[in-house]
Design an enzyme around this catalytic site. Sequence first.
Site, mmCIF file in Angstrom:
data_model
loop_
_atom_site.group_PDB
_atom_site.id
_atom_site.type_symbol
_atom_site.label_atom_id
_atom_site.label_comp_id
_atom_site.label_asym_id
_atom_site.label_seq_id
_atom_site.Cartn_x
_atom_site.Cartn_y
_atom_site.Cartn_z
ATOM 1 N N LYS A 44 -2.179 -1.464 -3.738
ATOM 2 C CA LYS A 44 -3.183 -0.450 -3.602
ATOM 3 C C LYS A 44 -2.345 0.798 -3.790
ATOM 4 O O LYS A 44 -1.115 0.904 -3.060
ATOM 5 C CB LYS A 44 -3.698 -0.473 -2.526
ATOM 6 C CG LYS A 44 -4.652 0.797 -2.186
ATOM 7 C CD LYS A 44 -5.392 0.845 -0.776
ATOM 8 C CE LYS A 44 -6.113 1.873 -0.442
ATOM 9 N NZ LYS A 44 -6.552 2.107 0.891
ATOM 10 N N LYS B 219 0.851 -1.084 -0.050
ATOM 11 C CA LYS B 219 0.051 0.021 -0.047
ATOM 12 C C LYS B 219 0.866 1.226 -0.022
ATOM 13 O O LYS B 219 1.685 1.410 0.854
ATOM 14 C CB LYS B 219 -0.731 -0.025 1.192
ATOM 15 C CG LYS B 219 -1.786 1.241 1.394
ATOM 16 C CD LYS B 219 -2.483 1.279 2.615
ATOM 17 C CE LYS B 219 -3.335 2.592 2.394
ATOM 18 N NZ LYS B 219 -4.479 2.404 3.837
HETATM 19 C C1 PBG Z 1 -7.421 3.500 5.536
HETATM 20 C C2 PBG Z 1 -7.914 3.275 4.007
HETATM 21 C C3 PBG Z 1 -7.553 4.242 3.147
HETATM 22 C C4 PBG Z 1 -8.065 3.672 1.999
HETATM 23 C C5 PBG Z 1 -8.353 2.633 2.323
HETATM 24 N N1 PBG Z 1 -8.182 2.198 3.703
HETATM 25 C C6 PBG Z 1 -6.859 5.671 3.026
HETATM 26 C C7 PBG Z 1 -5.654 5.985 4.034
HETATM 27 O O1 PBG Z 1 -4.664 5.183 3.829
HETATM 28 O O2 PBG Z 1 -5.257 7.163 3.883
HETATM 29 C C8 PBG Z 1 -8.115 4.315 0.789
HETATM 30 C C9 PBG Z 1 -9.251 3.786 -0.273
HETATM 31 C C10 PBG Z 1 -9.436 4.880 -1.438
HETATM 32 O O3 PBG Z 1 -8.837 5.901 -1.629
HETATM 33 O O4 PBG Z 1 -10.477 4.643 -2.066
HETATM 34 N N2 PBG Z 1 -6.245 3.148 6.046
#
Ligand code: PBG
Length: 349
Positions: A274, A220
């Site tokens: 992601k 991520k």
């Molecule tokens: C929370 C999380 C996030 C997303 C999914 N889980 C945001 C972040 O890490 O700030 C992002 C999903 C999206 O942008 O559609 N940890």
Amino acid sequence: MAAPPGLRQSGTTLTLERVSSPSFPAIRMRRTRAAPWSRALHAETRLAPTDLIWPLFVREGSGLEGEPIPTLPGVSRWSVQGIAERAQEAAALGIPCVALFPNTPRELRSPDGAEALDADNLVCRAIRAAKDAAPQVGVLTDVALDPYTSHGHDGVIDARGRVLNDETCERLVAQALNQAAAGCDVVAPSDMMDGRIGLIRAALESEGHQDVQIMAYAAKYASAFYGPFRDAVGASGVLKGDKRGYQMDPANAREALREVALDVAEGADSVMVKPGLPYLDVVARVRDRFDLPVFAYAVSGEYAMIEAAAAADMGDRDALVLETLLAFKRAGATGVLTYHAAHAARLLG
Ligand code: PBG
């Protein structure tokens, strides 16, 4: 002046000479592309509603009306009752799984995100409602503290604002157990703390949740594409600083393979990359190297880009949606989390 090779000159006109090469005209790539039946038969990759996971936002309150999210046009926050309806809609559309994200009321957010551990919090109520309404639809929940903390980070912080790894992991374990007890089928740790997959797996096993899956947000990235999501869960206004101290550097791909290897070793059932589209190279490399399922998250900013293009008449929405989702499959993704899930399933249906 002589005509260039392959061309014949007569007067002022140049015509193409009928040349043959070892491959042409014996091989003409266009033969199999010429007719719809042939294109259908030769497609290497196929997209179906069963490839999709539908992320849904949950709000407090009642009623079946969705609360629009300005930066995610077409996406709403639903009441717990509304989530039950969406789960039934997913079942009707053939979407196998929904992912739930709560918009926790401000007054319930705290520095340590304690609300995440409440057995009756918004997401736990939504899990129960979804499973009651459509038991055949999988329910996935995010494990991270950001929808619950007053500072918007995914974990607990020290006096200097650094996210503390091991202290956060303890809370993530409790959060995952809380979601499992409420009946979720998959926990998806999205926090990027080190060691959390192994700790959560061990706790699920010892607390009688051996059948709850872990989909690890393994690679991520600290991305600019999460903006609309943070609006949706109400974290934008509160987030102090950025998440680069725990989420990955967009410059790195080999590091993603190390992250995946660790999560595999710690007991992840599947892994996720992601954001999605800008990181398809990472999806493809993970697919090549590992034999477990790999999911990709087409995040909020990716959804917003397509919607903005379509709204400005700069692209055909349906075609953009289907082509991008197909690209995930071509790169090797097992499935895709996408806010376009219901729309795509309808198009494919
Ligand atoms: C929370 C999380 C996030 C997303 C999914 N889980 C945001 C972040 O890490 O700030 C992002 C999903 C999206 O942008 O559609 N940890």
